[in-house]
Design an enzyme around this catalytic site. Structure first.
Site, PDB file in Angstrom:
ATOM      1  N   GLY A  59     -14.004 -90.598 -11.616  1.00  0.00           N
ATOM      2  CA  GLY A  59     -12.928 -91.608 -10.894  1.00  0.00           C
ATOM      3  C   GLY A  59     -12.518 -92.575 -11.715  1.00  0.00           C
ATOM      4  O   GLY A  59     -11.426 -91.652 -12.661  1.00  0.00           O
TER       5      GLY A  59
ATOM      6  N   LYS B 103      -9.214 -69.579 -17.418  1.00  0.00           N
ATOM      7  CA  LYS B 103      -8.540 -68.371 -17.003  1.00  0.00           C
ATOM      8  C   LYS B 103      -7.412 -68.857 -16.224  1.00  0.00           C
ATOM      9  O   LYS B 103      -6.152 -67.777 -16.027  1.00  0.00           O
ATOM     10  CB  LYS B 103      -9.720 -67.815 -15.607  1.00  0.00           C
ATOM     11  CG  LYS B 103     -10.535 -66.495 -16.297  1.00  0.00           C
ATOM     12  CD  LYS B 103     -11.090 -65.923 -14.639  1.00  0.00           C
ATOM     13  CE  LYS B 103     -11.478 -66.615 -14.125  1.00  0.00           C
ATOM     14  NZ  LYS B 103     -13.192 -67.639 -14.919  1.00  0.00           N
TER      15      LYS B 103
ATOM     16  N   ASP C 120     -11.166 -83.372 -14.704  1.00  0.00           N
ATOM     17  CA  ASP C 120     -11.024 -84.709 -14.294  1.00  0.00           C
ATOM     18  C   ASP C 120      -9.185 -84.762 -15.448  1.00  0.00           C
ATOM     19  O   ASP C 120      -8.678 -85.127 -15.015  1.00  0.00           O
ATOM     20  CB  ASP C 120     -11.780 -85.892 -15.120  1.00  0.00           C
ATOM     21  CG  ASP C 120     -13.079 -85.516 -14.155  1.00  0.00           C
ATOM     22  OD1 ASP C 120     -13.131 -84.688 -12.841  1.00  0.00           O
ATOM     23  OD2 ASP C 120     -13.989 -85.607 -14.906  1.00  0.00           O
TER      24      ASP C 120
END
Length: 306
Positions: A41, A225, A253
């Site tokens: 978070g 990728k 993130d």
């Protein structure tokens, strides 16, 4: 720009590097260690704030130096931390991260105060945080709090982005129908969909299953990728930027925070994914989670070079 609300974990990462990751029962010699601000978070909020977003963070830390350091780092990078709860008698969440010479990592997290990011806490903060358009969530806080936040966001007409990490065995279908954008990596997609994802066909089948359960868009992050966007209208692969990876910690993130930033700016999904790919590419060239997050100018410069 529309406001982004991030609800999730805050951890202090204790990162150890070694030539290779140990097997079961094996001891290997490390090369160095460091303490880095992290938690999925907090990482996503930090990335969004560093990229110039109007972002608010909700979560819980302990009444300790780790917690104070995490809050200070977010605040210094443009994140509103006014509603983060400091819990007496609880330790701030921690993560033990092992990184090898190829930039692969293994992570063990200890929830600590993150377990206090629960429904009662969200109920107390609701009057202050309903002023947002995009909600960004992960799965390092209690699942019922995640579901509560999704329910309330959809009732209020907000856009929900859920990064299902760490991946549960599945999500309730009534929750899946309320997620606008789901962003698993390949292993998280396999766990959620119960499909093998060792081929493009398998990834498409797994993403298709999640779409059939009501998710609006599935964006599968696939490391170097790139990312695969799958929706009811079809699919599109966005190639990753080739870089010399040093540490992949926090790359997912970074991708999620950057994606939310561009969508909050009113950009198209295509533009948002391209920007997020570039941001994540920069992050893997640096050590640490939050310490690796790029500035907006760096991302735009890399995109111009491609």
């Amino acid at each position: 720009m529309k406001k982004i609300l991030v609800i999730g974990s805050l951890n202090m990462d204790i990162q150890v590097t070694a030539d290779r990751l140990p097997g079961v029962g094996e001891t290997v010699l490390g090369t160095d260690y460091s303490y880095n601000c992290g938690g999925k978070g907090a990482n996503q909020a930090f990335a969004a704030g560093r990229l110039g977003a109007d972002v608010v963070m909700l979560g819980c830390v302990g009444q300790d130096e780790f917690g104070r350091t995490l809050i200070r780092g977010l605040k210094d990078n443009g994140v509103c931390t006014d509603y983060i709860s400091v819990r007496e008698g609880k330790d701030t969440g921690t993560a033990m991260i092992l990184v090898d010479s190829l930039a692969n990592n293994s992570i063990v997290t200890i929830a600590g105060a993150n377990g206090c990011c629960d429904i009662p806490y969200l109920e107390k903060t609701e009057p202050q945080i309903m002023d947002y358009e995009y909600l960004l969530l992960q799965m390092e806080i209690p699942a019922d709090a995640v579901f509560y936040a999704i329910d309330h966001a959809k009732e209020a007409g907000k856009t929900v982005i859920c990064n299902p990490a760490p991946a549960p065995d599945g999500l309730p279908e009534e929750i899946m129908r309320k997620i606008d954008i789901l962003t698993p990596n390949e292993s998280e997609l396999a766990r959620l969909s119960r499909h093998k994802t060792d081929s493009l066909d398998g990834i498409l089948e797994g993403a298709g299953k999640l779409l059939s359960q009501g998710v609006g868009h599935v964006i599968v992050t696939m490391g170097d990728k790139g990312a695969l966007w799958v929706s009811q209208e079809g699919c599109r692969m966005f190639e990753g930027t080739r870089v010399d990876a040093l540490d992949t910690t926090g790359a997912g993130d970074c991708f999620n925070g950057a994606l939310a930033v561009k969508l909050a700016e009113g950009k198209s999904m295509e533009e948002a994914i391209c920007f997020a790919n570039a941001a994540a590419a920069i992050s893997v060239t640096r050590k640490g989670a939050q310490a690796s997050m790029p500035l907006k100018e760096e991302v735009l410069s890399l995109m111009q070079e491609e």
